[in-house]
Motif scaffolding. Structure first.
Motif, mmCIF file in Angstrom:
data_model
loop_
_atom_site.group_PDB
_atom_site.id
_atom_site.type_symbol
_atom_site.label_atom_id
_atom_site.label_comp_id
_atom_site.label_asym_id
_atom_site.label_seq_id
_atom_site.Cartn_x
_atom_site.Cartn_y
_atom_site.Cartn_z
ATOM 1 N N GLU A 5 33.008 -33.565 26.849
ATOM 2 C CA GLU A 5 32.156 -34.253 25.990
ATOM 3 C C GLU A 5 32.020 -35.719 26.083
ATOM 4 N N ILE A 6 31.077 -36.389 26.657
ATOM 5 C CA ILE A 6 31.099 -37.947 26.513
ATOM 6 C C ILE A 6 30.202 -38.181 25.494
ATOM 7 N N ILE A 7 30.561 -38.670 24.680
ATOM 8 C CA ILE A 7 29.485 -39.486 23.594
ATOM 9 C C ILE A 7 29.373 -40.641 23.758
ATOM 10 N N GLU A 40 33.316 -28.744 33.013
ATOM 11 C CA GLU A 40 31.794 -28.930 32.514
ATOM 12 C C GLU A 40 31.855 -30.134 31.631
ATOM 13 N N ILE A 41 30.859 -31.175 32.244
ATOM 14 C CA ILE A 41 30.685 -32.357 31.355
ATOM 15 C C ILE A 41 29.497 -32.115 30.880
ATOM 16 N N THR A 42 29.364 -32.536 29.397
ATOM 17 C CA THR A 42 28.233 -32.705 28.601
ATOM 18 C C THR A 42 28.074 -34.161 28.228
ATOM 19 N N LEU A 43 26.759 -34.696 28.398
ATOM 20 C CA LEU A 43 26.607 -35.939 28.020
ATOM 21 C C LEU A 43 25.752 -35.922 26.517
ATOM 22 N N ASN A 44 26.435 -36.533 25.687
ATOM 23 C CA ASN A 44 25.995 -36.527 24.188
ATOM 24 C C ASN A 44 25.085 -38.029 23.949
#
Length: 73
Positions: A5-7, A40-44
Motif C-alpha cells: 500500500e502506497i500512502i 499487488e499494489i494499492t494506491l491510497n
C-alpha cells in the motif's frame, strides 16, 4: 502474493498531488516494487486534497511504457 500500500500523502509529505515531480516520486516507488518482484499494489489517496493530470500522467501513465505491461495489470 505480496500486497503493498502506497500512502500518497505520506510519500509526498503533502496533501497535494499536483505536479509532475510529485508524480515521479510515486512512479519511482511503484517501479521499485515491480523491479523487486512485484505484488499487488494499492494506491491510497486518503488525505489528498488536490489531484491533477500532471501528477497522474507521471505517477500512473508512465507505467504503460514498461515492457510486458499486460502482465502487470
Amino acid at each position: 502474493m505480496i500486497k503493498y500500500e502506497i500512502i500518497i500523502k505520506d510519500e509526498l509529505q503533502s496533501a497535494a498531488a499536483d505536479n509532475d515531480k510529485k508524480g515521479n516520486i510515486i512512479y519511482n516507488k511503484i517501479k521499485s516494487i515491480i523491479d523487486d518482484g512485484g505484488g499487488e499494489i494499492t494506491l491510497n489517496f486518503i488525505g489528498i486534497n488536490i489531484l491533477n493530470t500532471a501528477f497522474l500522467n507521471n505517477a500512473i501513465g508512465q507505467l504503460y511504457s514498461i515492457p510486458d505491461w499486460d502482465s502487470l495489470k
